[in-house]
Scaffold this motif. Sequence first.
Motif, mmCIF file in Angstrom:
data_model
loop_
_atom_site.group_PDB
_atom_site.id
_atom_site.type_symbol
_atom_site.label_atom_id
_atom_site.label_comp_id
_atom_site.label_asym_id
_atom_site.label_seq_id
_atom_site.Cartn_x
_atom_site.Cartn_y
_atom_site.Cartn_z
ATOM 1 N N ASP A 53 0.983 -1.255 -0.041
ATOM 2 C CA ASP A 53 0.027 0.095 -0.038
ATOM 3 C C ASP A 53 0.839 1.239 -0.081
ATOM 4 O OD1 ASP A 53 -2.090 -1.684 0.121
ATOM 5 O OD2 ASP A 53 -2.382 -1.408 2.278
ATOM 6 N N THR A 56 -2.922 -5.786 -10.192
ATOM 7 C CA THR A 56 -4.066 -5.060 -9.640
ATOM 8 C C THR A 56 -3.687 -3.716 -9.009
ATOM 9 O OG1 THR A 56 -4.303 -5.869 -7.683
ATOM 10 C CG2 THR A 56 -5.372 -7.130 -9.525
ATOM 11 N N SER A 81 -3.112 0.631 -3.780
ATOM 12 C CA SER A 81 -2.685 -0.713 -3.258
ATOM 13 C C SER A 81 -2.559 -1.672 -4.543
ATOM 14 C CB SER A 81 -3.835 -1.308 -2.565
ATOM 15 O OG SER A 81 -4.061 -0.665 -1.290
ATOM 16 N N THR A 109 -5.987 -0.936 -6.543
ATOM 17 C CA THR A 109 -7.129 -0.573 -5.940
ATOM 18 C C THR A 109 -6.809 0.662 -5.237
ATOM 19 O OG1 THR A 109 -7.725 -3.015 -5.352
ATOM 20 C CG2 THR A 109 -8.637 -1.449 -4.027
ATOM 21 N N LYS A 147 -10.853 0.244 -9.003
ATOM 22 C CA LYS A 147 -10.012 -0.825 -9.128
ATOM 23 C C LYS A 147 -9.652 -1.071 -10.541
ATOM 24 C CE LYS A 147 -8.972 -5.706 -7.630
ATOM 25 N NZ LYS A 147 -9.586 -6.858 -6.841
ATOM 26 N N SER A 195 -8.163 3.834 -2.750
ATOM 27 C CA SER A 195 -9.194 4.210 -1.830
ATOM 28 C C SER A 195 -8.934 5.726 -1.431
ATOM 29 C CB SER A 195 -9.077 3.352 -0.327
ATOM 30 O OG SER A 195 -9.347 2.025 -0.727
ATOM 31 N N LEU A 238 -13.691 3.106 -0.816
ATOM 32 C CA LEU A 238 -13.257 2.328 -2.189
ATOM 33 C C LEU A 238 -13.596 3.449 -3.243
ATOM 34 C CD1 LEU A 238 -11.998 0.222 -3.949
ATOM 35 C CD2 LEU A 238 -14.297 -0.833 -3.992
ATOM 36 N N ASN A 273 -16.197 3.043 -8.339
ATOM 37 C CA ASN A 273 -17.407 3.041 -7.130
ATOM 38 C C ASN A 273 -18.147 4.427 -7.344
ATOM 39 O OD1 ASN A 273 -18.840 2.271 -5.087
ATOM 40 N ND2 ASN A 273 -17.485 3.063 -3.437
#
Length: 366
Positions: free
Chosen positions: A172, A290, A361, A292, A281, A294, A278, A213
Amino acid sequence: MISRALLLTGLLAMTANAQVSKTPFGTTPAGKAVDMYTIKDAAVTVKVITYGARLQSVIAPDKNGKEADVVLGHPDLAGYLGDRDTYFGAVVGRYGNRIAKGQFVINGQTSHIPINNNGQTLHGGTDGFDNRVWSAKEIPMGVEMTLVSPDGDQGFPGELTAHVRYTLHGHDLRIEYSATTTKPTVLNLTNHAYFNLAGEGNGNVLNTEVMINADRYTPVSDVLIPTGDLPPVAGTPFDFRTPHAIGERINQKNDQLKIAGGYDHNWVLNGANGVMKLAAKAVDPASGRTLTVSTTEPGVQFYTGNFLKEGLITGTGGQKYSYRGGFCFETQHFPDSPNHPKFPTTELDPGHTMRSTTVFSFGVQK
């Protein structure tokens, strides 16, 4: 219950894993030294430079353990100095994204800031934070960069003191922003990193699968300024509530896609402003890497490298970058918020501190 001693042991072990080192990265024409800070953990290595407080490199493994740099950038300082268009990895400010006609009003006073993009102001104007050498110091698991922007800088009121902390916790990368001002002003700091999870310089990102999101987004005018509407994404190419490849709908006949030459819009994130949630992604199916995201911010600008020119830039690995060779997730307040009272405010007053956090992340999907 975890004992205090055991918890402290775990924290010390985490700190020991993240190693920070500093090396010279060149000198500006004005004679200012630029440094690179390398933050290395067992899983990921991050490099940031003090010119523009930029994220210069993120080296992460794929599903087979093969490492690659997944952030677009220049191999040397000269590349950044000669590139005022891409904003590779920069902290942009004072106001990331666009302000209409280069003006806004606070307490009845109109501020005028430099116009540098189709009659609008983009990323703070002609001499934004991306063009400054930030001071820096090592901190546990990372580096903190500081910039003092004087009252009237690029037309913005108030002396602003901004801090950006990059820290690495395993997979992260945490970016924490804070700022104070001596006069009422507006502020919208974000990081403009371009990602290619296949590895920088490894073709375009059209096969990357993306989820955002957000139930709504902010459509724009023909000069990329928000109209003020917040329509639903449902039934449009902007619906990424379930994953879609970037290239799946990017060339559909759609007025918004035509205006921006692809995706270059702000999504209104689900969840409260100021609360970690979130945001998005991305998955590269071939490598399995990947990303991700936030954030505590209310929005994210998803940009698909529409203005990258094919073969014009040679990246950090020595390969030419492709058109749409990277994508950005710029966590932010909405574009042109100072001129849209219904948008979440970007005003900052003396005696208050702006705080914002975004976490990138990096992982793998087998």
